[in-house]
Design a protein around this motif. Structure first.
Motif, mmCIF file in Angstrom:
data_model
loop_
_atom_site.group_PDB
_atom_site.id
_atom_site.type_symbol
_atom_site.label_atom_id
_atom_site.label_comp_id
_atom_site.label_asym_id
_atom_site.label_seq_id
_atom_site.Cartn_x
_atom_site.Cartn_y
_atom_site.Cartn_z
ATOM 1 N N GLN A 172 -9.074 10.341 -10.946
ATOM 2 C CA GLN A 172 -8.866 8.991 -11.780
ATOM 3 C C GLN A 172 -8.629 7.934 -10.961
ATOM 4 O O GLN A 172 -8.377 7.789 -9.880
ATOM 5 N N ASP A 173 -9.512 6.655 -11.288
ATOM 6 C CA ASP A 173 -9.216 5.330 -10.816
ATOM 7 C C ASP A 173 -8.624 4.554 -11.598
ATOM 8 O O ASP A 173 -8.794 4.757 -12.980
ATOM 9 N N GLY A 185 -1.317 19.713 -7.263
ATOM 10 C CA GLY A 185 -2.672 19.510 -7.108
ATOM 11 C C GLY A 185 -3.146 18.472 -6.735
ATOM 12 O O GLY A 185 -4.671 17.983 -7.024
ATOM 13 N N LEU A 186 -2.549 17.466 -6.316
ATOM 14 C CA LEU A 186 -2.877 16.101 -5.943
ATOM 15 C C LEU A 186 -3.042 16.040 -4.352
ATOM 16 O O LEU A 186 -2.363 16.156 -3.464
ATOM 17 N N ASN A 187 -4.584 16.051 -4.274
ATOM 18 C CA ASN A 187 -4.710 15.797 -2.398
ATOM 19 C C ASN A 187 -4.362 14.531 -2.049
ATOM 20 O O ASN A 187 -3.771 14.581 -1.169
ATOM 21 N N LEU A 188 -4.704 13.240 -2.791
ATOM 22 C CA LEU A 188 -4.423 12.010 -2.217
ATOM 23 C C LEU A 188 -4.303 11.160 -3.345
ATOM 24 O O LEU A 188 -5.330 10.928 -4.180
ATOM 25 N N GLN A 189 -3.318 10.297 -3.350
ATOM 26 C CA GLN A 189 -3.121 9.219 -4.376
ATOM 27 C C GLN A 189 -2.939 7.925 -3.259
ATOM 28 O O GLN A 189 -2.314 7.951 -2.474
ATOM 29 N N GLN A 190 -3.881 6.962 -3.856
ATOM 30 C CA GLN A 190 -3.882 5.597 -2.880
ATOM 31 C C GLN A 190 -3.602 4.641 -3.805
ATOM 32 O O GLN A 190 -4.107 4.483 -4.898
ATOM 33 N N VAL A 191 -2.661 3.738 -3.286
ATOM 34 C CA VAL A 191 -2.241 2.596 -4.193
ATOM 35 C C VAL A 191 -2.409 1.215 -3.352
ATOM 36 O O VAL A 191 -1.564 1.201 -2.113
ATOM 37 N N VAL A 226 -6.979 11.617 -6.207
ATOM 38 C CA VAL A 226 -8.032 12.739 -5.818
ATOM 39 C C VAL A 226 -7.354 14.009 -6.310
ATOM 40 O O VAL A 226 -6.321 14.343 -5.521
ATOM 41 N N PHE A 227 -7.559 14.839 -7.153
ATOM 42 C CA PHE A 227 -6.999 16.208 -7.237
ATOM 43 C C PHE A 227 -7.878 17.431 -6.622
ATOM 44 O O PHE A 227 -8.995 17.267 -6.567
ATOM 45 N N GLN A 228 -7.319 18.477 -6.643
ATOM 46 C CA GLN A 228 -8.034 19.631 -6.185
ATOM 47 C C GLN A 228 -9.165 20.062 -7.106
ATOM 48 O O GLN A 228 -10.117 20.296 -6.854
ATOM 49 N N ASP A 229 -8.837 19.760 -8.421
ATOM 50 C CA ASP A 229 -9.925 19.911 -9.427
ATOM 51 C C ASP A 229 -10.379 18.560 -9.802
ATOM 52 O O ASP A 229 -10.072 17.792 -10.185
ATOM 53 N N ALA A 230 -11.677 18.492 -9.177
ATOM 54 C CA ALA A 230 -12.381 17.273 -9.233
ATOM 55 C C ALA A 230 -12.633 16.665 -10.669
ATOM 56 O O ALA A 230 -12.581 15.534 -10.727
ATOM 57 N N THR A 252 0.763 -1.026 0.040
ATOM 58 C CA THR A 252 0.002 0.165 -0.088
ATOM 59 C C THR A 252 0.891 1.195 0.052
ATOM 60 O O THR A 252 1.927 1.237 0.557
ATOM 61 N N ALA A 253 0.414 2.060 -0.672
ATOM 62 C CA ALA A 253 1.094 3.569 -0.633
ATOM 63 C C ALA A 253 0.124 4.841 -0.669
ATOM 64 O O ALA A 253 -0.742 4.635 -1.178
ATOM 65 N N PHE A 254 0.523 5.858 -0.090
ATOM 66 C CA PHE A 254 -0.176 7.041 -0.166
ATOM 67 C C PHE A 254 0.596 8.394 -0.295
ATOM 68 O O PHE A 254 1.560 8.521 0.189
ATOM 69 N N ASP A 255 0.070 9.001 -1.112
ATOM 70 C CA ASP A 255 0.941 10.127 -1.515
ATOM 71 C C ASP A 255 -0.019 11.558 -1.391
ATOM 72 O O ASP A 255 -1.156 11.639 -1.889
ATOM 73 N N HIS A 256 0.722 12.728 -1.252
ATOM 74 C CA HIS A 256 0.109 14.113 -1.367
ATOM 75 C C HIS A 256 1.081 15.036 -1.927
ATOM 76 O O HIS A 256 2.075 14.967 -1.545
ATOM 77 N N ASN A 257 0.892 15.716 -3.016
ATOM 78 C CA ASN A 257 1.645 16.733 -3.401
ATOM 79 C C ASN A 257 0.819 18.008 -3.698
ATOM 80 O O ASN A 257 0.055 18.031 -4.818
#
Length: 80
Positions: A79-80, A36-42, A71-75, A27-32
């Motif tokens: 992407q899934d 504009g990346l609120n949350l990326q989940q893998v 999940v980006f700031q601009d909805a 599992t991995a989680f990212d925010h940048n």
């Protein structure tokens, strides 16, 4: 002035079912903020093979299948 906020964390669990072969879960989680990346989940899982294992070194070959959600700031960019 550039505003940035970067966060990353990940984890992997290997469970051997023979001396050379193992199953794994990742599992991995990212925010940048700057991208504009609120949350990326893998989330993923797979199998692996230990080709070399000694007291000083180990070489593992792994194959995984993963699901990724962004999940980006601009909805509209989500992407899934």
């Amino acid at each position: 002035m550039t505003v940035t906020s970067i966060f990353h964390t990940d984890a992997e669990r290997d469970e051997y079912f023979s001396p050379k072969f193992f199953a794994l879960a990742q599992t991995a989680f990212d925010h940048n903020y700057a991208q504009g990346l609120n949350l990326q989940q893998v989330y993923g899982g797979g199998i692996g093979w230990t080709a070399i294992k000694s007291g000083r070194q180990e070489l593992d070959l792994k194959g995984t299948v993963q699901y990724e959600k962004q999940v980006f700031q601009d909805a509209a960019s989500n992407q899934d």
